[in-house]
Write an enzyme that holds these catalytic residues in place. Structure first.
Site, short mmCIF file in Angstrom:
data_model
loop_
_atom_site.label_atom_id
_atom_site.label_comp_id
_atom_site.label_asym_id
_atom_site.label_seq_id
_atom_site.Cartn_x
_atom_site.Cartn_y
_atom_site.Cartn_z
N LYS A 27 17.53 -14.84 46.61
CA LYS A 27 16.54 -13.77 46.85
C LYS A 27 17.13 -12.75 47.80
CE LYS A 27 11.81 -12.61 47.36
NZ LYS A 27 10.48 -13.17 47.36
N ASN A 51 3.46 -8.00 56.71
CA ASN A 51 3.25 -9.36 57.20
C ASN A 51 4.34 -9.73 58.19
OD1 ASN A 51 5.15 -11.73 56.26
ND2 ASN A 51 5.13 -10.24 54.58
N CYS A 65 14.32 -13.35 54.61
CA CYS A 65 13.05 -13.24 55.33
C CYS A 65 13.21 -12.26 56.48
CB CYS A 65 12.59 -14.60 55.86
SG CYS A 65 11.09 -14.42 56.86
O1 RRO Z 1 6.97 -16.17 56.16
C1 RRO Z 1 7.27 -14.97 56.25
O2 RRO Z 1 7.05 -14.31 57.27
C2 RRO Z 1 7.95 -14.24 55.16
C3 RRO Z 1 8.99 -14.75 54.43
BR1 RRO Z 1 9.63 -16.49 54.59
C4 RRO Z 1 9.65 -13.91 53.48
O3 RRO Z 1 10.61 -14.27 52.79
N1 RRO Z 1 9.19 -12.63 53.35
C5 RRO Z 1 8.17 -12.15 54.07
O4 RRO Z 1 7.80 -10.99 53.93
N2 RRO Z 1 7.54 -12.97 54.97
#
Ligand code: RRO
Length: 298
Positions: free
Chosen positions: A164, A69, A130
């Site tokens: 985290k 993602n 993130c």
């Molecule tokens: O929103 C994201 O793209 C995202 C977040 Br905040 C995160 O902590 N981990 C991730 O894989 N995507």
């Protein structure tokens, strides 16, 4: 009944932030969702001080054992969250953990000022990991920065602070030790692993951002090793996650040191996955639902 940072939970299975939209689910399933909620606590999507629209599409790319993602943290911002989402999330039948991310100590402090005093909030998860936001913030990658952040935030609230961790460092245990020194109450791991893909026909990047974070069963053995290393380094309770699809998967994380486990990507495939994993876990050892695909005879 597991106890986590002073919070009583009905079972050890929660959601990974950003992988289950409880408000959308409530609209679809109505009050039936409240009667049989899949998780024992709910972790919100990460919020930032100001609203964000996230990255341009394509933002998701499926891989053989998971997905990448590059969502880019779309959210309503602190004010929008407090006004629109928090009252609805407070109706969920489980404790609420709010995930926050800032690009500086000041931004994190602003988020805590807005959220920590709300009685609806049981705990706060500090997302310093993130993979999809270019903030220049290295707080989750360097132990000294993690320590400095916790030293700034710890005096602001008595509520549990969960850090985290990113898996995208050589030594996650060093970051966990810094979080503990700074007064964190718990650590959650792993966030997604930096990953990329290209369309084999057009040769174009599969994701508009060029890269993203990999999750799903592919990352589970990596998550287990990082959990094991962190469990050996700190006394804090740990929330383990990374490709959990079954009770057997969850049992592995608990065996290696997790107090709680979180289901993430599997909820996209099966929105009831949290309940299923909790039921399988409660039923004792569960045989793996996935036979070996590669020879393990030697
Ligand atoms: O929103 C994201 O793209 C995202 C977040 Br905040 C995160 O902590 N981990 C991730 O894989 N995507």
């Amino acid at each position: 009944m597991p106890e986590f940072c002073g919070i009583e939970l009905a079972h050890p299975v929660i959601n990974a932030s950003g992988t289950y939209d409880a408000l959308a689910a409530r609209k679809v399933f109505g009050d039936a969702l409240l009667a049989d909620f899949p998780f024992s606590a709910f972790v919100s999507k990460t919020i930032t001080p100001e609203p964000r629209s996230g990255n341009a599409p394509q933002r998701i790319w499926e891989t053989p054992a998971g997905m990448i993602n590059s969502i880019g943290l779309p959210n309503k911002g602190l004010e929008g969250f407090l006004a629109e989402d928090l009252p609805q999330l407070a109706e969920l039948p489980v404790p609420l953990i709010v995930s926050v991310m800032g690009t500086s100590k000041e931004e994190f402090s602003r988020l805590l000022d807005g959220i920590a005093g709300r009685e609806e909030v049981a705990a706060i998860e500090l997302n310093v990991s993130c993979p999809n936001v270019h903030s220049g913030l290295i707080v989750g990658e360097q132990p000294s920065e993690t320590l400095a952040l916790l030293e700034a935030l710890r005096p602001l609230t008595a509520k549990p602070l969960i850090v985290k961790l990113t898996p995208n460092v050589a030594d996650p245990a060093a970051v966990a030790i810094a979080a503990a020194e700074g007064g964190a109450d718990a650590v959650s791991l792993i966030n997604t692993l930096k990953a990329s893909a290209a369309d084999p026909v057009t040769a174009a990047p599969a994701l508009a951002a060029g890269h993203g974070g990999l999750s799903g069963p592919a990352v589970r053995p990596i998550a287990l090793q990082q959990l094991r290393a962190v469990a050996a380094a700190v006394e804090l309770p740990l929330i383990g996650m990374g490709g959990i699809c079954s009770g057997a998967d969850a049992a592995e994380f608990i065996a290696l040191g997790a107090t709680l486990v979180a289901v993430g990507t599997e909820s996209f495939r099966d929105p009831r996955a949290g309940s299923r994993v909790a039921a399988e876990l409660a039923g004792g050892p569960v045989a793996s639902s996935r036979p070996h695909q590669y020879s393990t005879s030697t």
